[in-house]
Design a protein around this motif. Structure first.
Motif, PDB file in Angstrom:
ATOM      1  N   GLU A  40       0.180  -1.729  -1.424  1.00  0.00           N
ATOM      2  CA  GLU A  40      -0.563  -2.753  -1.361  1.00  0.00           C
ATOM      3  C   GLU A  40       0.688  -3.912  -1.474  1.00  0.00           C
ATOM      4  OE1 GLU A  40      -4.904  -1.909  -2.966  1.00  0.00           O
ATOM      5  OE2 GLU A  40      -3.340  -2.565  -4.531  1.00  0.00           O
ATOM      6  N   TYR A  44       0.406  -3.240   2.902  1.00  0.00           N
ATOM      7  CA  TYR A  44      -0.675  -2.109   3.533  1.00  0.00           C
ATOM      8  C   TYR A  44      -2.154  -2.582   2.981  1.00  0.00           C
ATOM      9  CZ  TYR A  44      -2.802   2.123   4.882  1.00  0.00           C
ATOM     10  OH  TYR A  44      -3.646   2.931   5.569  1.00  0.00           O
ATOM     11  N   GLN A  45      -3.070  -2.632   4.114  1.00  0.00           N
ATOM     12  CA  GLN A  45      -4.353  -2.907   3.671  1.00  0.00           C
ATOM     13  C   GLN A  45      -5.181  -1.571   4.234  1.00  0.00           C
ATOM     14  OE1 GLN A  45      -5.327  -6.242   6.091  1.00  0.00           O
ATOM     15  NE2 GLN A  45      -4.142  -7.780   4.705  1.00  0.00           N
ATOM     16  N   PRO A  49     -11.357  -0.295   0.992  1.00  0.00           N
ATOM     17  CA  PRO A  49     -10.510  -0.735  -0.344  1.00  0.00           C
ATOM     18  C   PRO A  49     -11.178   0.044  -1.630  1.00  0.00           C
ATOM     19  CG  PRO A  49     -11.255  -2.792   0.771  1.00  0.00           C
ATOM     20  CD  PRO A  49     -11.472  -1.626   1.513  1.00  0.00           C
TER      21      PRO A  49
END
Length: 60
Positions: A40, A44-45, A49
């Motif tokens: 994160e 990075y996504q 989530p």
């Protein structure tokens, strides 16, 4: 998830599977807590989530 299903797997079967997916058996045989903090921080996504979102997609 309150699922009481699973197939027993002898160690040798797990070792063969580890070779097939090109990983170490310790990743299959041991559980690890993984925290995505470094990913994160690098930007990075994750597609999902939250675990609830990922499970809803898998189970739908």
């Amino acid at each position: 998830m309150n699922r009481k299903i699973g197939l027993p797997s002898p160690r040798w079967m797990l070792e063969v599977g580890a070779v097939v997916i090109r990983t170490g058996t310790e990743l299959i045989l041991k559980s690890r807590w993984v925290i995505p903090e470094r990913l994160e921080k690098e930007g990075y996504q994750f597609k999902y989530p939250k675990i609830d979102e990922a499970l809803a997609d898998i189970l739908s």
